[in-house]
Motif scaffolding. Sequence first.
Motif, PDB file in Angstrom:
ATOM      1  N   ASP A  64       0.816  -1.209   0.000  1.00 12.72           N
ATOM      2  CA  ASP A  64       0.000   0.000   0.000  1.00 12.72           C
ATOM      3  C   ASP A  64       0.852   1.262   0.000  1.00 12.72           C
ATOM      4  O   ASP A  64       0.564   2.229  -0.716  1.00 12.72           O
ATOM      5  N   VAL A  65       1.925   1.261   0.784  1.00 12.51           N
ATOM      6  CA  VAL A  65       2.816   2.428   0.823  1.00 12.51           C
ATOM      7  C   VAL A  65       3.489   2.628  -0.536  1.00 12.51           C
ATOM      8  O   VAL A  65       3.573   3.745  -1.038  1.00 12.51           O
ATOM      9  N   MET A  66       3.959   1.541  -1.126  1.00 15.55           N
ATOM     10  CA  MET A  66       4.544   1.640  -2.459  1.00 15.55           C
ATOM     11  C   MET A  66       3.529   2.146  -3.470  1.00 15.55           C
ATOM     12  O   MET A  66       3.826   2.968  -4.332  1.00 15.55           O
ATOM     13  N   GLY A  67       2.298   1.639  -3.355  1.00 21.46           N
ATOM     14  CA  GLY A  67       1.248   2.060  -4.271  1.00 21.46           C
ATOM     15  C   GLY A  67       0.910   3.538  -4.145  1.00 21.46           C
ATOM     16  O   GLY A  67       0.673   4.228  -5.133  1.00 21.46           O
ATOM     17  N   GLU A  68       0.916   4.040  -2.909  1.00 21.63           N
ATOM     18  CA  GLU A  68       0.650   5.466  -2.686  1.00 21.63           C
ATOM     19  C   GLU A  68       1.762   6.316  -3.302  1.00 21.63           C
ATOM     20  O   GLU A  68       1.495   7.349  -3.926  1.00 21.63           O
ATOM     21  N   ARG A  69       3.012   5.882  -3.134  1.00 23.45           N
ATOM     22  CA  ARG A  69       4.131   6.626  -3.728  1.00 23.45           C
ATOM     23  C   ARG A  69       4.004   6.658  -5.247  1.00 23.45           C
ATOM     24  O   ARG A  69       4.204   7.696  -5.885  1.00 23.45           O
ATOM     25  N   LEU A  70       3.687   5.504  -5.820  1.00 21.60           N
ATOM     26  CA  LEU A  70       3.569   5.433  -7.277  1.00 21.60           C
ATOM     27  C   LEU A  70       2.406   6.285  -7.761  1.00 21.60           C
ATOM     28  O   LEU A  70       2.494   6.940  -8.803  1.00 21.60           O
ATOM     29  N   THR A  71       1.315   6.305  -7.010  1.00 25.13           N
ATOM     30  CA  THR A  71       0.167   7.141  -7.358  1.00 25.13           C
ATOM     31  C   THR A  71       0.573   8.609  -7.465  1.00 25.13           C
ATOM     32  O   THR A  71       0.277   9.289  -8.453  1.00 25.13           O
ATOM     33  N   ASP A  72       1.276   9.101  -6.445  1.00 21.52           N
ATOM     34  CA  ASP A  72       1.719  10.497  -6.439  1.00 21.52           C
ATOM     35  C   ASP A  72       2.674  10.771  -7.597  1.00 21.52           C
ATOM     36  O   ASP A  72       2.624  11.847  -8.219  1.00 21.52           O
ATOM     37  N   GLU A  73       3.519   9.802  -7.887  1.00 20.68           N
ATOM     38  CA  GLU A  73       4.497   9.975  -8.963  1.00 20.68           C
ATOM     39  C   GLU A  73       3.809  10.070 -10.321  1.00 20.68           C
ATOM     40  O   GLU A  73       4.151  10.910 -11.158  1.00 20.68           O
ATOM     41  N   VAL A  74       2.824   9.210 -10.548  1.00 19.54           N
ATOM     42  CA  VAL A  74       2.100   9.231 -11.819  1.00 19.54           C
ATOM     43  C   VAL A  74       1.337  10.539 -11.984  1.00 19.54           C
ATOM     44  O   VAL A  74       1.330  11.148 -13.058  1.00 19.54           O
ATOM     45  N   ILE A  75       0.698  10.986 -10.913  1.00 17.30           N
ATOM     46  CA  ILE A  75      -0.031  12.257 -10.963  1.00 17.30           C
ATOM     47  C   ILE A  75       0.910  13.399 -11.326  1.00 17.30           C
ATOM     48  O   ILE A  75       0.581  14.286 -12.121  1.00 17.30           O
ATOM     49  N   ASP A  76       2.118  13.375 -10.748  1.00 17.57           N
ATOM     50  CA  ASP A  76       3.106  14.409 -11.041  1.00 17.57           C
ATOM     51  C   ASP A  76       3.504  14.396 -12.512  1.00 17.57           C
ATOM     52  O   ASP A  76       3.572  15.447 -13.155  1.00 17.57           O
ATOM     53  N   VAL A  77       3.755  13.199 -13.054  1.00 21.16           N
ATOM     54  CA  VAL A  77       4.148  13.101 -14.465  1.00 21.16           C
ATOM     55  C   VAL A  77       3.039  13.614 -15.367  1.00 21.16           C
ATOM     56  O   VAL A  77       3.271  14.398 -16.296  1.00 21.16           O
ATOM     57  N   ILE A  78       1.812  13.201 -15.084  1.00 25.57           N
ATOM     58  CA  ILE A  78       0.681  13.612 -15.918  1.00 25.57           C
ATOM     59  C   ILE A  78       0.476  15.121 -15.856  1.00 25.57           C
ATOM     60  O   ILE A  78       0.163  15.766 -16.863  1.00 25.57           O
ATOM     61  N   SER A  79       0.674  15.692 -14.683  1.00 24.64           N
ATOM     62  CA  SER A  79       0.492  17.139 -14.544  1.00 24.64           C
ATOM     63  C   SER A  79       1.515  17.920 -15.358  1.00 24.64           C
ATOM     64  O   SER A  79       1.258  19.046 -15.788  1.00 24.64           O
ATOM     65  N   ARG A  80       2.702  17.331 -15.573  1.00 26.73           N
ATOM     66  CA  ARG A  80       3.745  17.996 -16.343  1.00 26.73           C
ATOM     67  C   ARG A  80       3.666  17.708 -17.839  1.00 26.73           C
ATOM     68  O   ARG A  80       4.385  18.314 -18.633  1.00 26.73           O
ATOM     69  N   LYS A  81       2.797  16.776 -18.217  1.00 29.78           N
ATOM     70  CA  LYS A  81       2.686  16.369 -19.621  1.00 29.78           C
ATOM     71  C   LYS A  81       1.227  16.457 -20.072  1.00 29.78           C
ATOM     72  O   LYS A  81       0.539  15.454 -20.240  1.00 29.78           O
ATOM     73  N   PRO A  82       0.710  17.660 -20.276  1.00 30.44           N
ATOM     74  CA  PRO A  82      -0.706  17.817 -20.619  1.00 30.44           C
ATOM     75  C   PRO A  82      -1.091  17.203 -21.957  1.00 30.44           C
ATOM     76  O   PRO A  82      -2.277  17.019 -22.238  1.00 30.44           O
ATOM     77  N   GLU A  83      -0.089  16.852 -22.777  1.00 32.58           N
ATOM     78  CA  GLU A  83      -0.388  16.270 -24.079  1.00 32.58           C
ATOM     79  C   GLU A  83      -0.747  14.782 -23.994  1.00 32.58           C
ATOM     80  O   GLU A  83      -1.204  14.176 -24.961  1.00 32.58           O
ATOM     81  N   LEU A  84      -0.554  14.178 -22.830  1.00 28.09           N
ATOM     82  CA  LEU A  84      -0.815  12.744 -22.687  1.00 28.09           C
ATOM     83  C   LEU A  84      -2.300  12.428 -22.798  1.00 28.09           C
ATOM     84  O   LEU A  84      -3.149  13.137 -22.244  1.00 28.09           O
ATOM     85  N   THR A  85      -2.603  11.339 -23.504  1.00 26.14           N
ATOM     86  CA  THR A  85      -3.987  10.870 -23.627  1.00 26.14           C
ATOM     87  C   THR A  85      -4.140   9.397 -23.246  1.00 26.14           C
ATOM     88  O   THR A  85      -5.247   8.929 -23.037  1.00 26.14           O
ATOM     89  N   LYS A  86      -3.019   8.665 -23.178  1.00 24.12           N
ATOM     90  CA  LYS A  86      -3.062   7.231 -22.895  1.00 24.12           C
ATOM     91  C   LYS A  86      -2.059   6.896 -21.799  1.00 24.12           C
ATOM     92  O   LYS A  86      -1.096   7.614 -21.587  1.00 24.12           O
ATOM     93  N   ILE A  87      -2.298   5.762 -21.149  1.00 29.10           N
ATOM     94  CA  ILE A  87      -1.377   5.327 -20.103  1.00 29.10           C
ATOM     95  C   ILE A  87      -1.278   3.803 -20.089  1.00 29.10           C
ATOM     96  O   ILE A  87      -2.263   3.102 -20.335  1.00 29.10           O
ATOM     97  N   SER A  88      -0.069   3.305 -19.846  1.00 29.19           N
ATOM     98  CA  SER A  88       0.184   1.874 -19.695  1.00 29.19           C
ATOM     99  C   SER A  88       1.118   1.666 -18.514  1.00 29.19           C
ATOM    100  O   SER A  88       1.856   2.571 -18.121  1.00 29.19           O
ATOM    101  N   PHE A  89       1.083   0.473 -17.953  1.00 30.61           N
ATOM    102  CA  PHE A  89       1.970   0.108 -16.857  1.00 30.61           C
ATOM    103  C   PHE A  89       2.711  -1.177 -17.203  1.00 30.61           C
ATOM    104  O   PHE A  89       2.111  -2.126 -17.713  1.00 30.61           O
ATOM    105  N   LEU A  90       4.000  -1.196 -16.932  1.00 34.82           N
ATOM    106  CA  LEU A  90       4.821  -2.391 -17.071  1.00 34.82           C
ATOM    107  C   LEU A  90       5.591  -2.555 -15.776  1.00 34.82           C
ATOM    108  O   LEU A  90       6.368  -1.669 -15.398  1.00 34.82           O
ATOM    109  N   ALA A  91       5.376  -3.658 -15.071  1.00 32.87           N
ATOM    110  CA  ALA A  91       5.958  -3.795 -13.739  1.00 32.87           C
ATOM    111  C   ALA A  91       6.514  -5.191 -13.517  1.00 32.87           C
ATOM    112  O   ALA A  91       5.970  -6.185 -14.009  1.00 32.87           O
ATOM    113  N   HIS A  92       7.595  -5.255 -12.745  1.00 35.04           N
ATOM    114  CA  HIS A  92       8.249  -6.521 -12.430  1.00 35.04           C
ATOM    115  C   HIS A  92       8.077  -6.864 -10.958  1.00 35.04           C
ATOM    116  O   HIS A  92       8.139  -5.989 -10.090  1.00 35.04           O
ATOM    117  N   SER A  93       7.836  -8.140 -10.679  1.00 31.18           N
ATOM    118  CA  SER A  93       7.787  -8.675  -9.326  1.00 31.18           C
ATOM    119  C   SER A  93       6.762  -7.921  -8.465  1.00 31.18           C
ATOM    120  O   SER A  93       5.641  -7.667  -8.903  1.00 31.18           O
TER     121      SER A  93
END
Length: 323
Positions: A64-93
């Motif tokens: 849950d803590v890792m997920g919260e950190r990742l949530t904040d990180e994704v929100i930050d990236v999206i806020s800096r990239k207004p041109e984005l329209t799609k999203i994908s996730f690739l994750a290991h382990s």
Amino acid sequence: MGSIGGDEAAVLRAEESASGGVDVWSDAVSSHDPDHLLVMQLPDDVIVHCSEKNINTLTLEGVDVMGERLTDEVIDVISRKPELTKISFLAHSVGGLAARYAIAKLYRHPSDTSKSETKGTICGLEAMNFITVATPHLGSRGNNQVPLLFGSIAMENFASRVVHWIFRRTGKHLFLTDDDEGKPPLLQRMAEDYGDLYFIRRVAYANADCDHIVGWRTSSIRRKTELPKWEESISEKYPHIVHEEYSEELGDETCQNSATVCDSDILEEKMVTGLRRVSWEKVDVSFHTSMQRFAAHSIIQVKYQFMNEGADVIQHIIDHFQV
């Protein structure tokens, strides 16, 4: 901001983000800004956005803590990239579990937005690919879910009692021994959440053998009776891909009928049932003939340059990535 490559017309450009991680994109021939965000839970790799918020000992603080950190990180990236329209996730382990947690937090119902979307989005973006590689979706508690314990029931029971000494809250989450305020285990609750329902593709890459850390069942979201028989790959391009299948989404009644013909841990069965309510592509990988087979958990993601035997698996991900 910097470029990756030696010539003046650099193929890739990279930019470190204030919240951690790296954004990487191609600007060699594109006439417009990139509009598809790929979030990776692979420290040391850089494709579009390589998350580094959950590396090293930070992975011990809980899914849950890792997920919260990742949530904040994704929100930050999206806020800096207004041109984005799609999203994908690739994750290991365990990164795949953090991604699933974050996706549920980022999911927006159509009624929650001011736009005229007719289906849910991930933080306002169209959900494209959700890809996990050797992720313990069903946790590590069941028999042979951690092959390193050699299938010994006694060792598995002992591990479930002491795992938190080494892996802290994440260990409790993986062995389903967490009991926050009397709630069901976190992974069970996550399996009942449908945030990943809205991805166009959900793909689970799993080591069919030799992965001493994450078992085949848990990484491929299968019951023991559903594990397929496979033969050696005859593909020159993907020599380590030994089996592929498409698993249709199952309704509640079908899931329950399937459960009656198997001998499964009750909690594991609840997670299988929840996760199988959406369709999955299953890709089984084998390194059993490799000299590095005992490091299959790392090989499958090509974590180190000197252990790159799993490059064909990465190529398979790239070739089948939906843009």
